[in-house]
Design a protein around this motif. Sequence first.
Motif, PDB file in Angstrom:
ATOM      1  N   ILE A 222       2.846 -23.030 -20.197  1.00  0.00           N
ATOM      2  CA  ILE A 222       2.090 -23.615 -18.957  1.00  0.00           C
ATOM      3  C   ILE A 222       0.910 -23.003 -18.680  1.00  0.00           C
ATOM      4  O   ILE A 222      -0.187 -23.115 -18.289  1.00  0.00           O
ATOM      5  CB  ILE A 222       3.039 -23.825 -17.825  1.00  0.00           C
ATOM      6  CG1 ILE A 222       2.369 -24.767 -16.854  1.00  0.00           C
ATOM      7  CG2 ILE A 222       3.149 -22.573 -16.984  1.00  0.00           C
ATOM      8  CD1 ILE A 222       3.095 -25.412 -15.681  1.00  0.00           C
ATOM      9  N   GLU A 223       0.781 -21.411 -18.871  1.00  0.00           N
ATOM     10  CA  GLU A 223      -0.301 -20.681 -18.893  1.00  0.00           C
ATOM     11  C   GLU A 223      -1.437 -21.338 -19.802  1.00  0.00           C
ATOM     12  O   GLU A 223      -2.551 -21.267 -19.422  1.00  0.00           O
ATOM     13  CB  GLU A 223      -0.251 -19.313 -19.284  1.00  0.00           C
ATOM     14  CG  GLU A 223       0.960 -18.413 -18.537  1.00  0.00           C
ATOM     15  CD  GLU A 223       1.154 -16.893 -18.865  1.00  0.00           C
ATOM     16  OE1 GLU A 223       0.987 -16.002 -18.164  1.00  0.00           O
ATOM     17  OE2 GLU A 223       1.096 -16.732 -20.027  1.00  0.00           O
TER      18      GLU A 223
ATOM     19  N   THR B 114      -2.892 -24.968 -18.470  1.00  0.00           N
ATOM     20  CA  THR B 114      -3.584 -24.692 -17.319  1.00  0.00           C
ATOM     21  C   THR B 114      -4.843 -23.945 -17.207  1.00  0.00           C
ATOM     22  O   THR B 114      -5.595 -24.041 -16.458  1.00  0.00           O
ATOM     23  CB  THR B 114      -2.686 -24.306 -16.226  1.00  0.00           C
ATOM     24  OG1 THR B 114      -2.354 -22.885 -16.470  1.00  0.00           O
ATOM     25  CG2 THR B 114      -1.488 -25.075 -15.593  1.00  0.00           C
TER      26      THR B 114
ATOM     27  N   PHE C  89       0.416 -16.405 -15.563  1.00  0.00           N
ATOM     28  CA  PHE C  89      -0.627 -16.742 -14.792  1.00  0.00           C
ATOM     29  C   PHE C  89      -1.069 -18.062 -14.861  1.00  0.00           C
ATOM     30  O   PHE C  89      -1.198 -18.500 -16.065  1.00  0.00           O
ATOM     31  CB  PHE C  89      -1.950 -15.924 -15.176  1.00  0.00           C
ATOM     32  CG  PHE C  89      -1.976 -14.327 -14.491  1.00  0.00           C
ATOM     33  CD1 PHE C  89      -1.392 -14.401 -13.370  1.00  0.00           C
ATOM     34  CD2 PHE C  89      -2.134 -13.381 -15.244  1.00  0.00           C
ATOM     35  CE1 PHE C  89      -1.332 -12.909 -12.771  1.00  0.00           C
ATOM     36  CE2 PHE C  89      -2.168 -12.055 -14.653  1.00  0.00           C
ATOM     37  CZ  PHE C  89      -1.685 -11.852 -13.372  1.00  0.00           C
ATOM     38  N   LEU C  90      -0.983 -19.193 -13.879  1.00  0.00           N
ATOM     39  CA  LEU C  90      -1.360 -20.347 -14.057  1.00  0.00           C
ATOM     40  C   LEU C  90      -2.900 -20.643 -13.774  1.00  0.00           C
ATOM     41  O   LEU C  90      -3.410 -19.711 -12.784  1.00  0.00           O
ATOM     42  CB  LEU C  90      -0.616 -21.345 -13.404  1.00  0.00           C
ATOM     43  CG  LEU C  90       0.549 -21.939 -13.966  1.00  0.00           C
ATOM     44  CD1 LEU C  90       1.353 -20.827 -14.485  1.00  0.00           C
ATOM     45  CD2 LEU C  90       1.537 -22.544 -13.106  1.00  0.00           C
ATOM     46  N   ASN C  91      -3.686 -21.480 -14.004  1.00  0.00           N
ATOM     47  CA  ASN C  91      -5.057 -21.888 -13.647  1.00  0.00           C
ATOM     48  C   ASN C  91      -6.039 -20.583 -13.779  1.00  0.00           C
ATOM     49  O   ASN C  91      -6.716 -20.305 -13.104  1.00  0.00           O
ATOM     50  CB  ASN C  91      -4.957 -22.505 -12.230  1.00  0.00           C
ATOM     51  CG  ASN C  91      -4.055 -23.651 -12.076  1.00  0.00           C
ATOM     52  OD1 ASN C  91      -3.815 -24.234 -12.972  1.00  0.00           O
ATOM     53  ND2 ASN C  91      -3.747 -23.763 -10.723  1.00  0.00           N
TER      54      ASN C  91
ATOM     55  N   PRO D 213       8.983 -21.356 -21.269  1.00  0.00           N
ATOM     56  CA  PRO D 213       7.910 -22.393 -20.776  1.00  0.00           C
ATOM     57  C   PRO D 213       6.776 -21.888 -20.120  1.00  0.00           C
ATOM     58  O   PRO D 213       5.560 -22.505 -20.122  1.00  0.00           O
ATOM     59  CB  PRO D 213       8.826 -23.444 -19.757  1.00  0.00           C
ATOM     60  CG  PRO D 213      10.216 -23.346 -20.174  1.00  0.00           C
ATOM     61  CD  PRO D 213      10.329 -21.833 -20.675  1.00  0.00           C
ATOM     62  N   VAL D 214       6.897 -20.703 -19.490  1.00  0.00           N
ATOM     63  CA  VAL D 214       5.898 -20.348 -18.705  1.00  0.00           C
ATOM     64  C   VAL D 214       4.734 -19.781 -19.180  1.00  0.00           C
ATOM     65  O   VAL D 214       3.435 -20.056 -19.266  1.00  0.00           O
ATOM     66  CB  VAL D 214       6.054 -19.241 -17.743  1.00  0.00           C
ATOM     67  CG1 VAL D 214       6.376 -17.881 -18.390  1.00  0.00           C
ATOM     68  CG2 VAL D 214       5.416 -18.915 -16.509  1.00  0.00           C
ATOM     69  N   ASN D 215       5.169 -19.253 -20.704  1.00  0.00           N
ATOM     70  CA  ASN D 215       4.018 -18.785 -21.725  1.00  0.00           C
ATOM     71  C   ASN D 215       3.298 -20.146 -22.224  1.00  0.00           C
ATOM     72  O   ASN D 215       2.149 -20.153 -22.467  1.00  0.00           O
ATOM     73  CB  ASN D 215       4.720 -18.390 -22.908  1.00  0.00           C
ATOM     74  CG  ASN D 215       5.613 -17.235 -22.613  1.00  0.00           C
ATOM     75  OD1 ASN D 215       6.721 -16.987 -22.882  1.00  0.00           O
ATOM     76  ND2 ASN D 215       5.359 -16.129 -21.781  1.00  0.00           N
TER      77      ASN D 215
ATOM     78  N   TYR E 107       7.365 -20.738 -13.862  1.00  0.00           N
ATOM     79  CA  TYR E 107       7.353 -22.258 -14.276  1.00  0.00           C
ATOM     80  C   TYR E 107       8.053 -23.078 -13.244  1.00  0.00           C
ATOM     81  O   TYR E 107       9.040 -22.824 -12.646  1.00  0.00           O
ATOM     82  CB  TYR E 107       7.975 -21.991 -15.768  1.00  0.00           C
ATOM     83  CG  TYR E 107       8.093 -23.374 -16.309  1.00  0.00           C
ATOM     84  CD1 TYR E 107       6.943 -23.995 -16.890  1.00  0.00           C
ATOM     85  CD2 TYR E 107       9.118 -24.155 -16.289  1.00  0.00           C
ATOM     86  CE1 TYR E 107       6.898 -25.141 -17.427  1.00  0.00           C
ATOM     87  CE2 TYR E 107       8.985 -25.577 -16.890  1.00  0.00           C
ATOM     88  CZ  TYR E 107       7.881 -26.136 -17.464  1.00  0.00           C
ATOM     89  OH  TYR E 107       7.958 -27.121 -18.232  1.00  0.00           O
TER      90      TYR E 107
END
Lengths: 178, 544
Positions: free
Chosen positions: A72-73, A76, B198-200, A68-70, B210
């Motif tokens: 949400i990157e 955002t 990396f967010l934002n 999921p982090v792929n 996450y």
Amino acid sequence: MRAMTESLTRQADSLTPEFIAEADELVSHYPVSKRSASLPLLHLWQNHFGFIDDSAMEWIAARLDLTPVNIIELVTFYPWFRREQAGKTIIRVCRTLACALAGSYEVKDKFCQAVGLNPDCEHHGFGHAPPTTADGKFSVEFVECLASCGSAPVALINDDLVENIKTSEIPSLVESYK
Amino acid sequence: MSETATPVAMVNVQVDGEWKQFPKGTRLIEACMKSGKFIPHYCYHPKLSTPGNCRMCLVETGRPKMTPDRQPVLGADGRPEIAWGPKPEISCAAEVAEGMGVRTSSPLVEECRKGVMEFLLINHPLDCPICDQAGECRLQEFSVEFGKGESRFREEKVKKPKRVDIGERIVLDDERCIMCSRCIRFMQEVAHDDVLGFLNRGSHTTLSVYPGKRLDNNYSLNTVDICPVGALTSKDFRFKMRVWFLKETQTIDVSCGTGCNIVIGSRENIVYRITPRENEEVNSCWMPDSHRMNFHYLHSDERLVSPLVKGEEAPSKWTRALAGAAEKLQGRDPAKTALIASARMTNEELFLARRLASALKIENFDVLLRPQKGDGFLISDDGNPNTGGAKLLGLATGKLSEIARRVESGEITALIVLGEDAVDCGISEGALKKLEALVFAGILANKTSPHASVVLPTSAWAEKRGTMINIKGRIQRLNQAIQPPGQARDDWEVLRDLVQAVGGSNGVYSIEEVFKVMASETPALQGLTISRVGDLGLQLSLPA
């Protein structure tokens, strides 16, 4: 932030067979790397549900063998994507050079006034919905070039491109979307 | 140039005016480093992919000048003339090519480094006095060496999350992060647990997990090692000790059969942290968190610190305890005596344990095996670090269950336990209580020690030298980082004295000598000495 992580219903629980078939079809466009289908799936999802909740990012990640982090990157990074509900009608005013010179800042202020939003409300993306009226009918935001510099200032109201906007016409324009 | 065909094609590259040869495919930064030219870098890591995002490794590059028919123009020295590029290039993402030139410290390169440093520091909180990375921070080091020394930034710094609890063992400070992405790539490419991202992205780029996920992988602390700044810090180590006070000792991990190469950071007889040490043949640059954290027991209150003889004044003197142990063991029926050694002991200790058994004519001896489920990476299927040594030196006999059974039945009346808990070997405390003689040597009080006629406190793995043989048959060296506590002594000395007390002199006075004698009697170790084992160990050819 409203409903960004704690929504009561999970969008992924209400997927229809038609939606899944459409998603599968999109994935089939990228035989070399399924990861390339991330953005098409996010667009499909946002068009269908109005925004992208956590269950969506998890579903898309699982569908593409990612984590999921792929996803949400991406959500955002692109201001287009949002993790919360926006207004029914989204007014996107171009602020790139030609439109800015043609008065797009005034145009945006006028749109805000016409729908009843604070024109000074800032918006940077990062998954947030653009400023939205309390009744959930309108959102107004700046966007970058809409590729219609010749007819500046322009705005995109939902999927309609509105050109050569005159501030005097804005109240009636808004009225037509109510 | 070389006339013999080489398996990998070599290319000629000019590094700061000198022509050198490198195998095709070498990354330019590696070619420069091999030539003795240090290239500052943050995102580049030799074991990870190249994102090329920090820009710190910019160098000036040039390609050979070409004639219209695509032949290199040769200079007076017969070498290609180089057409220098107008712009610098990142050396981590470039590969060496025939006739390439590189300048690693030209005025342009130095100017680039100053600029990159200024950018990296724009949003950095500059909280070095309270930062745990201080002293081993690349941002600090390169600021001194390559930075401008001042900032022209007068605006507000971007605020980001601080003290983020992103994992069981890790704290994140996003303001210190320079977005090199080493941790993200490590989790993707090495740990295969892609939880960081990396967010934002943009001015507000934030390293994060996450929502709801944690950086709890058993390899997570490696991200702290490779973080070039103080963004990722270890909960266990942070604020415990300034790194410049740490004495570094190169040794090996003893938590399993892999034998990861490590560095112990200690100060004044206290171990503060363990970090992995590069060894291509064993653990690359990594180690599991569970093993890295497995040292706090060295300073446990349960450590045995003085010898004891049951029924006599405590604490005992070493001479008395050794004589007491010898009295208890001598003159017994060897068939009624057994010895349990440990595959956590060093080769030297196992060798002397074997000698002790011979001196007492004991044939009942074995080590406790610890089969376990490994993780397929650096945790092996063997929970013992030196099963190889125990096998090679003949201590692993497979008799343990038989010994346990005969202790339980009362057939065996005397037992020597070295570094193990007899209860773990299947012997009940009731049976231990009934023994006529029980000599125990170890570092921690356990279920065996209260029943021992003689307790001999010995040294833990960080407190002694010696060698072990890992699961792949590689002999590796332990080095002493700290002193054993109290009166505890080095195991090999205790064993030597015991052998001497029960069987007469054998005249070894240093661990080097023990190794020498052992090597002369063990074909697989022939010609080796402790110093020849070296810091990276040696592969043995062991009997099948």
